[in-house]
Scaffold this active site. Structure first.
Site: not given
Length: 315
Positions: A54, A294
Site C-alpha cells: 500500500y 460504521n
C-alpha cells in the site's frame, strides 16, 4: 464494539476493523489518517489492517506511527506480503527470501517488535507451498509473527495449505481476507464452507462495495463530485458495482435500513456479520465520522424476516 474469535484461534478481533488500502499514504495525509485511527481505537476497534505494497510502505509507516501511542498488547496489527516491492526478480511472491525480508521491512516501518497477523496477499503459483508455509512457521517460532493468514485464496488453495501444515506439523492458517458484500457473494459457494470446516475465519474487505452500499450513488444520476467513483485512481475498483441494476437494489434496501433504525451502510455491515464465519469487516475511512457510523453496525441483529426480504432483493 463486539469481538469475535479469528477462526478457531484464541485471538479476538473487533467486528468492525480499519484498513488502509487506497487511503493512508495516498489520498489521505498522515495527520488525518492518525485522527481516523485514534477515533477507531476510542470506539473499541482493535484490529488494524495494512500491507507492505500500500503506497510502497507509506501506509504501514502511517498506521504504525498512529498506533505507537497505545499499549502494543491492546491492538491487533495485520499486514501482508506478495506484491512487488522492487524491480528485482526476488522482490515479489511468497518465496522464503521475499517473506523473511519483507517481514523485517514491515516491522521496521511500523516500529513494532512483532506482527499479530501476517498474511499472504495472494497465492503464489511459482513457489512451492511447503517453502511458503515453512518460512511463515519460522517467523512464528522466532516470535516476529503471532498468527498467519492469507488473502483471496480459493477453497482448494486453503485446503492444500491446511492439509500440508497438518502433515508437516507447521503453524496453521487462521484467516482469509476475501472481498465480500451484498453485491459480491462468491465466497458463499465454497470458501466459507471449507473455512468453517477447517477453522479459518474471514476478515472481509470492501464490505460496502467501495461505498456503493452507503446509498450515495443514485440510479440514473451522475456520481457525486469528489466521491470515489470520480477518482481516476480508484474508480477502476468501484465501476463493477455501478451498474443500474445494482444501484436499484441498493435503493430497495433503504426501507429495511429505516425500519431497523440504521443507515444503509450499517445494514450492509450487519448483514455480513450474520454469518458466524465472518470474524471482521474491514472498513476504509478518510474521516473520523465514517468510522463512527460504521462502528455502530457491531451488534446489530437482523430478523429472519429482514434477511429473507434482503435475499429476495439481492437475487
Amino acid at each position: 464494539m463486539q469481538y469475535r474469535r479469528l477462526g478457531n484461534s484464541g485471538l479476538k478481533v473487533s467486528e468492525i476493523s480499519l484498513g488502509s488500502w487506497l487511503t493512508y499514504g495516498g489520498s489521505v495525509d498522515a495527520s488525518k489518517a492518525e485522527a481516523v485511527v485514534d477515533r477507531a481505537y476510542e470506539l473499541g476497534i482493535n484490529f488494524f489492517d495494512t500491507a507492505n505494497v500500500y503506497h510502497q510502505g507509506a501506509a504501514e509507516s502511517i498506521v504504525g506511527k498512529a498506533l505507537s501511542k497505545y499499549r502494543r498488547e491492546s491492538y491487533v496489527l495485520a499486514t501482508k506480503a506478495f506484491f512487488p516491492m522492487g524491480e528485482g526478480p526476488n522482490d515479489r511472491g511468497l518465496s522464503r527470501k521475499h517473506i523473511i525480508e519483507q517481514c523485517e521491512a514491515s516491522l521496521k516501518r511500523m516500529g513494532v517488535d512483532y506482527i499479530d497477523l501476517y498474511q499472504c496477499h495472494r497465492f503464489d503459483p511459482e513457489t512451492p507451498l511447503e517453502e511458503t508455509l515453512r518460512a511463515l512457521d519460522d517467523l512464528v517460532t522466532q516470535g516476529k509473527v503471532l498468527y498467519i493468514g492469507v488473502s483471496l485464496w480459493s477453497a482448494v488453495q486453503l485446503l492444500d495449505a491446511v492439509h500440508l501444515a497438518k502433515e508437516l506439523n507447521l503453524d496453521r492458517i487462521i484467516s482469509n481476507q476475501p472481498q465480500y458484500s451484498m453485491l459480491l457473494r462468491s465466497i458463499e459457494q465454497d470458501v466459507i464452507p471449507v473455512s468453517e470446516r477447517e477453522g479459518i475465519g474471514q476478515v472481509v474487505f470492501s464490505p460496502l462495495a467501495q461505498g456503493v452500499l452507503t446509498g450515495k450513488y443514485k440510479p440514473g444520476a451522475p456520481a457525486p463530485e469528489g466521491s470515489r467513483a470520480t477518482d481516476p485512481k480508484s474508480n477502476m475498483f468501484i465501476n463493477r458495482f455501478m451498474q443500474e441494476e445494482q444501484l436499484r437494489k441498493v435503493e430497495k434496501l433503504k426501507p429495511i435500513a429505516e425500519r431497523n433504525g440504521v443507515s444503509p451502510a450499517q445494514l450492509a455491515l450487519a448483514w455480513i456479520l450474520r454469518l458466524d464465519n465472518i470474524s471482521s469487516c474491514i472498513i476504509g475511512a478518510s474521516r473520523p465520522e465514517q468510522v463512527e457510523e460504521n462502528a455502530k453496525a457491531s451488534g446489530v441483529k437482523l430478523s429472519s424476516e429482514d434477511l429473507q426480504e434482503i435475499e429476495q432483493i439481492l437475487e
